[in-house]
Design an enzyme around this catalytic site. Structure first.
Site, mmCIF file in Angstrom:
data_model
loop_
_atom_site.group_PDB
_atom_site.id
_atom_site.type_symbol
_atom_site.label_atom_id
_atom_site.label_comp_id
_atom_site.label_asym_id
_atom_site.label_seq_id
_atom_site.Cartn_x
_atom_site.Cartn_y
_atom_site.Cartn_z
ATOM 1 C CB CYS A 1 18.000 8.210 -4.980
ATOM 2 S SG CYS A 1 16.869 8.011 -3.807
ATOM 3 N NE ARG B 1 21.268 15.615 -11.941
ATOM 4 C CZ ARG B 1 22.520 14.676 -11.776
ATOM 5 N NH1 ARG B 1 23.133 14.796 -12.851
ATOM 6 N NH2 ARG B 1 22.553 13.588 -10.913
ATOM 7 C CB THR C 1 22.712 12.136 -2.965
ATOM 8 O OG1 THR C 1 21.743 13.029 -3.385
ATOM 9 C CG2 THR C 1 23.277 10.587 -3.119
#
Length: 280
Positions: free
Chosen positions: A71, A216, A226
């Site tokens: 992350c 996600r 990211t």
């Protein structure tokens, strides 16, 4: 249990430095603390752990309890947390972090001795669909892959930043795109056996983009490091932007740099919100 809430551009996580890695069911704890009505409220849980190969090790669990590889916003805050908690020496200007996506190097910036921002070596992007993975036959780069979801025609560019990303470009403000409806359908599409992060991007110029993301395991978030890194790499690959961009997200701006080879570099803030005791 002492917990710390931190955020990077509103992408918020709960941080812990547990004495033992096996002391809790971390996926279950992440689901509980992340609940914005019955818990603390966050996009997930991040652990700061000892490492044999870096200064500190990061484990990250999404709000649904699934474990993620990396992350970008979270790692900036993790380094601030590690410095302030004495997990690494307080005078360090560069910290290495072990993640499931490899070892990342983070340079810190201070204001009056307090860590306020960081620049992260996010590693090189991969345009090989096998690295996401994605169930496509071509070897990549995959650009404008057609996919129709619930009546919406998408053209996806696929990128891995150690975690999977599918990027759709639009001509209008991404706020107008039905991300709440289409995001979860893309995340769980059979094309992506390990699910995927889904970005909707508007290019504003050679040095500027705007984007929203369905993450996600967490859903819509205010920012994603990211994702921004994947957007920077994809946009330069497609000839839409140059080596340096500002990415405007609902939570604020990140600076991304990629010269077409090697690592993507991401710069943004890190904020400590509060410390608390978790009782339930």
């Amino acid at each position: 249990m002492r917990v710390t809430k931190m955020h990077g551009l509103g992408n918020d996580y709960i941080y812990l430095a547990p004495a033992r890695e096996d002391e809790h069911d971390w996926p279950e704890l992440s689901r509980r603390v992340s609940d914005r009505h019955f818990g603390v409220g966050s996009d997930g849980l991040i652990l700061a752990l000892p490492s044999k190969v870096a200064d500190v090790r990061m484990r990250i669990f999404n709000a649904d309890g699934s474990e993620a590889e990396m992350c970008g916003n979270g790692i900036r805050c993790l380094v601030k947390f590690a410095i302030e908690e004495g997990l690494v020496p307080p005078d360090r200007n560069e910290v290495t972090v072990e993640t499931l996506a490899g070892i990342k190097t983070v340079a810190v910036f201070r204001d009056n001795g307090v860590v306020t921002a960081a620049r992260v070596d996010m590693g090189p992007p991969s345009f090989d669909p096998a690295d996401l993975p994605a169930a496509v036959e071509e070897t990549g780069p995959v650009i404008d892959l057609p996919l129709t979801i619930d009546g919406v025609d998408l053209r996806l560019t696929l990128v891995s930043m150690g975690n999977p990303h599918a990027i759709h470009y639009v001509q209008t403000d991404p706020a107008e795109f039905p991300l709440e409806r289409i995001g979860p359908l893309v995340e769980h599409h059979p094309l992506f056996p390990r699910r995927v992060n889904f970005q909707v991007v508007q290019v504003l110029g050679p040095g500027e983009v705007r984007h929203r993301v369905w993450e996600r395991g967490s859903g819509i978030t205010l920012a994603s490091g990211t994702s921004a890194s994947a957007v920077a790499a994809a946009s330069r690959l497609r000839g839409l932007t140059g080596d340096r961009i500002v990415d405007h997200m609902p939570g604020g701006d990140l600076i991304l740099e990629w010269d077409g080879t090697g690592s993507v570099f991401m710069t943004g803030p890190a904020v400590r919100v509060f410390d608390a005791e978790w009782y339930t």
